[in-house]
Design a protein around this motif. Sequence first.
Motif, PDB file in Angstrom:
ATOM      1  N   UNK A 138       0.827  -1.209   0.000  1.00  0.00           N
ATOM      2  CA  UNK A 138       0.000   0.000   0.000  1.00  0.00           C
ATOM      3  C   UNK A 138       0.858   1.254   0.000  1.00  0.00           C
ATOM      4  N   UNK A 139       1.972   1.214   0.739  1.00  0.00           N
ATOM      5  CA  UNK A 139       2.888   2.366   0.749  1.00  0.00           C
ATOM      6  C   UNK A 139       3.499   2.581  -0.630  1.00  0.00           C
ATOM      7  N   UNK A 140       3.814   1.486  -1.307  1.00  0.00           N
ATOM      8  CA  UNK A 140       4.367   1.614  -2.663  1.00  0.00           C
ATOM      9  C   UNK A 140       3.367   2.276  -3.605  1.00  0.00           C
ATOM     10  N   UNK A 141       2.092   1.942  -3.452  1.00  0.00           N
ATOM     11  CA  UNK A 141       1.079   2.562  -4.325  1.00  0.00           C
ATOM     12  C   UNK A 141       1.013   4.065  -4.068  1.00  0.00           C
ATOM     13  N   UNK A 142       1.077   4.451  -2.795  1.00  0.00           N
ATOM     14  CA  UNK A 142       1.056   5.883  -2.466  1.00  0.00           C
ATOM     15  C   UNK A 142       2.299   6.578  -2.988  1.00  0.00           C
ATOM     16  N   UNK A 143       3.451   5.923  -2.856  1.00  0.00           N
ATOM     17  CA  UNK A 143       4.696   6.533  -3.337  1.00  0.00           C
ATOM     18  C   UNK A 143       4.670   6.680  -4.857  1.00  0.00           C
ATOM     19  N   UNK A 144       4.109   5.675  -5.545  1.00  0.00           N
ATOM     20  CA  UNK A 144       4.028   5.746  -7.013  1.00  0.00           C
ATOM     21  C   UNK A 144       3.103   6.889  -7.427  1.00  0.00           C
ATOM     22  N   UNK A 156      -4.121  13.653 -15.507  1.00  0.00           N
ATOM     23  CA  UNK A 156      -3.628  12.547 -14.699  1.00  0.00           C
ATOM     24  C   UNK A 156      -4.428  11.296 -15.052  1.00  0.00           C
ATOM     25  N   UNK A 157      -3.730  10.256 -15.497  1.00  0.00           N
ATOM     26  CA  UNK A 157      -4.374   8.983 -15.833  1.00  0.00           C
ATOM     27  C   UNK A 157      -3.990   7.985 -14.751  1.00  0.00           C
ATOM     28  N   UNK A 158      -4.990   7.425 -14.062  1.00  0.00           N
ATOM     29  CA  UNK A 158      -4.715   6.604 -12.885  1.00  0.00           C
ATOM     30  C   UNK A 158      -5.318   5.218 -13.045  1.00  0.00           C
ATOM     31  N   UNK A 159      -4.479   4.201 -12.912  1.00  0.00           N
ATOM     32  CA  UNK A 159      -4.975   2.828 -13.000  1.00  0.00           C
ATOM     33  C   UNK A 159      -5.182   2.290 -11.591  1.00  0.00           C
ATOM     34  N   UNK A 160      -6.431   2.169 -11.177  1.00  0.00           N
ATOM     35  CA  UNK A 160      -6.796   1.648  -9.854  1.00  0.00           C
ATOM     36  C   UNK A 160      -5.983   2.290  -8.728  1.00  0.00           C
ATOM     37  N   UNK A 161      -6.153   3.622  -8.550  1.00  0.00           N
ATOM     38  CA  UNK A 161      -5.278   4.345  -7.616  1.00  0.00           C
ATOM     39  C   UNK A 161      -5.432   3.968  -6.151  1.00  0.00           C
ATOM     40  N   UNK A 162      -6.549   3.358  -5.747  1.00  0.00           N
ATOM     41  CA  UNK A 162      -6.709   3.033  -4.324  1.00  0.00           C
ATOM     42  C   UNK A 162      -6.815   1.545  -4.039  1.00  0.00           C
ATOM     43  N   UNK A 163      -6.491   0.700  -5.053  1.00  0.00           N
ATOM     44  CA  UNK A 163      -6.518  -0.720  -4.747  1.00  0.00           C
ATOM     45  C   UNK A 163      -5.347  -1.028  -3.818  1.00  0.00           C
ATOM     46  N   UNK A 164      -5.594  -1.892  -2.825  1.00  0.00           N
ATOM     47  CA  UNK A 164      -4.533  -2.279  -1.891  1.00  0.00           C
ATOM     48  C   UNK A 164      -4.159  -1.166  -0.912  1.00  0.00           C
ATOM     49  N   UNK A 189      -9.662   7.763 -14.458  1.00  0.00           N
ATOM     50  CA  UNK A 189      -9.383   6.699 -13.490  1.00  0.00           C
ATOM     51  C   UNK A 189      -9.935   5.375 -13.996  1.00  0.00           C
ATOM     52  N   UNK A 190      -9.082   4.371 -14.034  1.00  0.00           N
ATOM     53  CA  UNK A 190      -9.555   3.043 -14.431  1.00  0.00           C
ATOM     54  C   UNK A 190      -9.846   2.213 -13.188  1.00  0.00           C
ATOM     55  N   UNK A 191     -10.962   1.514 -13.191  1.00  0.00           N
ATOM     56  CA  UNK A 191     -11.320   0.677 -12.046  1.00  0.00           C
ATOM     57  C   UNK A 191     -12.373  -0.366 -12.427  1.00  0.00           C
ATOM     58  N   UNK A 192     -12.358  -1.533 -11.763  1.00  0.00           N
ATOM     59  CA  UNK A 192     -13.461  -2.485 -11.921  1.00  0.00           C
ATOM     60  C   UNK A 192     -14.489  -2.304 -10.796  1.00  0.00           C
ATOM     61  N   UNK A 193     -14.315  -1.265  -9.938  1.00  0.00           N
ATOM     62  CA  UNK A 193     -15.079  -1.117  -8.704  1.00  0.00           C
ATOM     63  C   UNK A 193     -16.140  -0.032  -8.853  1.00  0.00           C
TER      64      UNK A 193
END
Length: 262
Positions: A138-144, A156-164, A189-193
């Motif tokens: 989860x920290x890696x996702x935030x850092x990315x 800004x193009x975001x692929x599943x920005x809050x997964x994990x 934002x891309x998401x299946x949610x």
Amino acid sequence: MTAIEATGLRYAYPDGTLAVDGVDVTVEAGERVALLGPNGAGKSTLLQLLGGLVDPDAGTVRYFGETTDADAVRDRLSVLTQNPADYLFNPTVREDLAYGPSQQDLSAVEVDRRVERVADQLDLGDLLSKPPFRLSGGEQRRAALASALTVEPAVLLLDEPVSNVDAANRAEILSLLSALSADGVTLVTSTPDTELVPHVADRVVLLDAAGEVAATGPTREILTDTDLLTDCDLRPPQVVRLFDGREDVPLTVAEARARLGD
Ligand SMILES: Nc1ncnc2c1ncn2[C@@H]1O[C@H](COP(=O)(O)OP(=O)(O)OP(=O)(O)O)[C@@H](O)[C@H]1O
Ligand SMILES: [Mg+2]
């Protein structure tokens, strides 16, 4: 102004898998758009095509009505892929966050200012001196995400920005995205949610399991069409199912509470 205009996009992976076939997507500047679809629909592939990380086999992507060369607009367009490791390759998180802006014509002081600000917004302060591979998932996702933000992109193009990502950090990221949008930043934002969509988008491009655009429309229209979502192997948001068939169906828990007079 149009931020991104993609027409006739087609992309097959080297093994022959046709991931994107005949997709048109237009994103106006300042819009918040969701690419919503089930697993394997081609959302990530489409996002990489829109961001110019991958060249289509057919079709074109035009940026700001100016150019089809994504490299010419790298200082205005950031893409966050599904894989944090794409962004975390320096000895420390601080250097990863500084990498994008240091490619631009900015002073070292300005680069530092951006790193500190984004690290503060995403609560990364204590992690800046760490090697990125020592971070949790989860920290890696935030850092990315942080490394995509330090270039201060217009789009800004975001692929599943809050997964994990845990609840507290999810809320923080969503409020940061809202603030960016209020500042005029274009968000895709891309998401299946389906539950995430009302928080990140005013308009939805709905992909079906075959990777074709099944529908595009305002978030409320798409998320309350339970048959359409089910046909795309998606489950409507919980509160939509709860209030289905009534007037003014809420899309989020907050909307449902307001409706119940809470
Ligand atoms: N490197 C690859 N080589 C071959 N096929 C691939 C590759 N990457 C993705 N695919 C295939 O392309 C299709 C679209 O994949 P993509 O990752 O774009 O879907 P997605 O909508 O982002 O799914 P998810 O919700 O699971 O992230 C899938 O059928 C997938 O198996
Ligand atoms: Mg994906």
